[in-house]
Design an enzyme around this catalytic site. Structure first.
Site, PDB file in Angstrom:
ATOM      1  N   PRO A   1     -17.491  25.181  48.644  1.00 32.03           N
ATOM      2  CA  PRO A   1     -16.608  24.592  47.641  1.00 32.03           C
ATOM      3  C   PRO A   1     -15.748  23.489  48.272  1.00 32.03           C
ATOM      4  O   PRO A   1     -15.206  23.668  49.367  1.00 32.03           O
ATOM      5  CB  PRO A   1     -15.740  25.767  47.175  1.00 32.03           C
TER       6      PRO A   1
ATOM      7  N   GLY B   1     -10.100  24.135  51.324  1.00 28.61           N
ATOM      8  CA  GLY B   1      -9.701  24.707  52.604  1.00 28.61           C
ATOM      9  C   GLY B   1     -10.822  25.457  53.310  1.00 28.61           C
ATOM     10  O   GLY B   1     -10.566  26.257  54.200  1.00 28.61           O
ATOM     11  N   LEU B   2     -12.067  25.196  52.929  1.00 30.58           N
ATOM     12  CA  LEU B   2     -13.186  25.901  53.570  1.00 30.58           C
ATOM     13  C   LEU B   2     -13.998  24.983  54.486  1.00 30.58           C
ATOM     14  O   LEU B   2     -15.108  25.312  54.882  1.00 30.58           O
ATOM     15  CB  LEU B   2     -14.096  26.543  52.514  1.00 30.58           C
ATOM     16  N   GLY B   3     -13.444  23.818  54.776  1.00 33.32           N
ATOM     17  CA  GLY B   3     -14.066  22.958  55.782  1.00 33.32           C
ATOM     18  C   GLY B   3     -15.274  22.176  55.297  1.00 33.32           C
ATOM     19  O   GLY B   3     -16.125  21.770  56.100  1.00 33.32           O
ATOM     20  N   SER B   4     -15.373  21.919  53.986  1.00 38.45           N
ATOM     21  CA  SER B   4     -16.600  21.284  53.492  1.00 38.45           C
ATOM     22  C   SER B   4     -16.793  19.884  54.076  1.00 38.45           C
ATOM     23  O   SER B   4     -17.913  19.527  54.454  1.00 38.45           O
ATOM     24  CB  SER B   4     -16.626  21.251  51.960  1.00 38.45           C
ATOM     25  N   SER B   5     -15.732  19.099  54.182  1.00 34.45           N
ATOM     26  CA  SER B   5     -15.918  17.732  54.683  1.00 34.45           C
ATOM     27  C   SER B   5     -16.356  17.743  56.147  1.00 34.45           C
ATOM     28  O   SER B   5     -17.256  16.991  56.550  1.00 34.45           O
ATOM     29  CB  SER B   5     -14.641  16.903  54.510  1.00 34.45           C
ATOM     30  N   ALA B   6     -15.764  18.616  56.942  1.00 30.11           N
ATOM     31  CA  ALA B   6     -16.146  18.679  58.361  1.00 30.11           C
ATOM     32  C   ALA B   6     -17.579  19.170  58.506  1.00 30.11           C
ATOM     33  O   ALA B   6     -18.328  18.687  59.371  1.00 30.11           O
ATOM     34  CB  ALA B   6     -15.191  19.604  59.123  1.00 30.11           C
ATOM     35  N   ALA B   7     -17.982  20.105  57.645  1.00 27.06           N
ATOM     36  CA  ALA B   7     -19.344  20.641  57.745  1.00 27.06           C
ATOM     37  C   ALA B   7     -20.370  19.580  57.368  1.00 27.06           C
ATOM     38  O   ALA B   7     -21.425  19.465  58.007  1.00 27.06           O
ATOM     39  CB  ALA B   7     -19.482  21.873  56.850  1.00 27.06           C
TER      40      ALA B   7
ATOM     41  N   ASP C   1     -10.957  22.053  62.205  1.00 32.81           N
ATOM     42  CA  ASP C   1     -12.091  22.193  61.272  1.00 32.81           C
ATOM     43  C   ASP C   1     -13.398  21.743  61.919  1.00 32.81           C
ATOM     44  O   ASP C   1     -14.399  22.465  61.899  1.00 32.81           O
ATOM     45  CB  ASP C   1     -11.861  21.362  60.000  1.00 32.81           C
TER      46      ASP C   1
END
Ligand code: PMV
Length: 318
Positions: free
Chosen positions: A101, A105-111, A152
């Site tokens: 999502p 705050g679940l790190g989507s952009s870094a992932a 992240d």
């Protein structure tokens, strides 16, 4: 050339968000049940060097040359080229998808950045190391978040639990025992850049008090580290509560997060706190094994738009 597929997991910050921007420690674990995935498929009929980007989740279909210089995707690809000392990629389509999502705050952009760096470098036959991938993802995080601590990109690129202090070498944590978490999304979108920026203004107005709060968070993080490495995970509960209270004091919680934290505790969670930048996004609750579904259901009833039960184990998080 066959298609190359690379991925990177989401992440959860267990303790220490925000204070980590001010050089205090924080602990984060990968969330491997959700991931960003990038497939690189050679495009032999395309003009030499043409890089097509296909990101259906965000309705983006373009080429690298049409992206602005400071677009995070362009930053990552440039980072890969510079790191490898090459001028361009062979013609390729890079397809980007993610089950993490966004803005939560679940790190989507870094992932996404990490998976992209890994796919592009593997495509040209020179897969980058986890640390190189992390450094490139950090460049994209800087563009998106202004002044990120680097936690992240570190946790998603290495896909291992980390004890992180800005500017120092990452330490990997060896967890002594598994524990269960429920993650719940308030559904309130929040911008990490805005949350970090607003806290910076409050810190500038009153550095002494903020530094003292950051120090208290650092003590919590170090106590949590001891428990994670030595066992007794139920003891993490009160520490999560203390960390959440300090995050509230820092002004980064919101009514929806506080409500979910309170409801989790009422439903029997051992501790709960916001996770990530706050102002919306996700909270996490430490729950007795076997109670995951019941507590997740309670959080749904209390307004959570997405929940996920996970076991954080010495091997990672599912
Ligand atoms: O990206 P988020 O929402 O998980 O937040 C990152 C954590 C912060 O400490 C708030 C910012 C940072 O760069 O460490």
């Amino acid at each position: 050339m066959p298609a190359i597929a690379s991925s990177a997991p989401g992440k959860i910050i267990l303790f220490g968000e925000h204070a980590v921007v001010y050089h205090r420690p924080a602990i984060a674990v990968p969330l491997t049940g959700v991931k960003a995935k990038v497939t690189a498929l050679a495009d032999p009929l395309a003009p030499a060097g043409q890089v097509k980007i296909d990101a259906p989740d965000i309705h983006l279909q373009t080429t690298l040359e049409k992206l602005p210089e400071d677009d995070p995707i362009a930053i990552v690809i440039r980072g890969v080229l510079e790191t490898l000392g090459i001028r361009s990629l062979p013609a390729v389509t890079l397809r980007i998808t993610s089950s993490i999502p966004a803005s939560a705050g679940l790190g989507s952009s870094a992932a996404v950045a990490a998976a992209l760096a890994r796919a592009a470098s593997t495509f040209v036959g020179h897969p980058l190391s986890d640390e190189q991938v992390s450094q490139i993802a950090f460049l994209a995080e800087q563009r998106l978040h202004g002044n990120p601590s680097g936690i992240d990109n570190s946790v998603v690129a290495h896909a291992r639990p980390v004890y992180f202090i800005r500017g120092r070498a990452i330490e990997f944590l060896h967890l002594a025992e598994p524990f269960s978490l429920v993650i719940a999304d308030t559904g309130v979108p929040s911008s990490t850049m805005d949350m970090v920026g607003a806290l910076r203004e409050r810190w500038q107005a009153d550095p002494e008090r903020h530094e003292a709060w950051f120090d208290r968070i650092a003590e919590i993080v170090d106590r949590a580290r001891g428990i994670l490495e030595n066992g007794g995970c139920a003891e993490l509960g009160p520490l999560m509560g203390a960390n959440h209270d300090l995050l509230r004091t820092l002004g980064v919680s919101c009514a929806e997060l506080d409500l979910l934290v309170e409801q989790a505790l009422r439903a029997g969670a051992l501790g709960a706190k916001l996770s990530g930048a706050g102002g919306g996004g996700n909270m996490i609750a430490l729950v007795p094994a076997g109670d995951e579904e019941r507590i997740a259901a309670r959080l749904h009833e209390s307004g959570a738009v997405w929940t996920r039960s996970t076991v954080v184990s010495p091997q990672g998080v599912k």
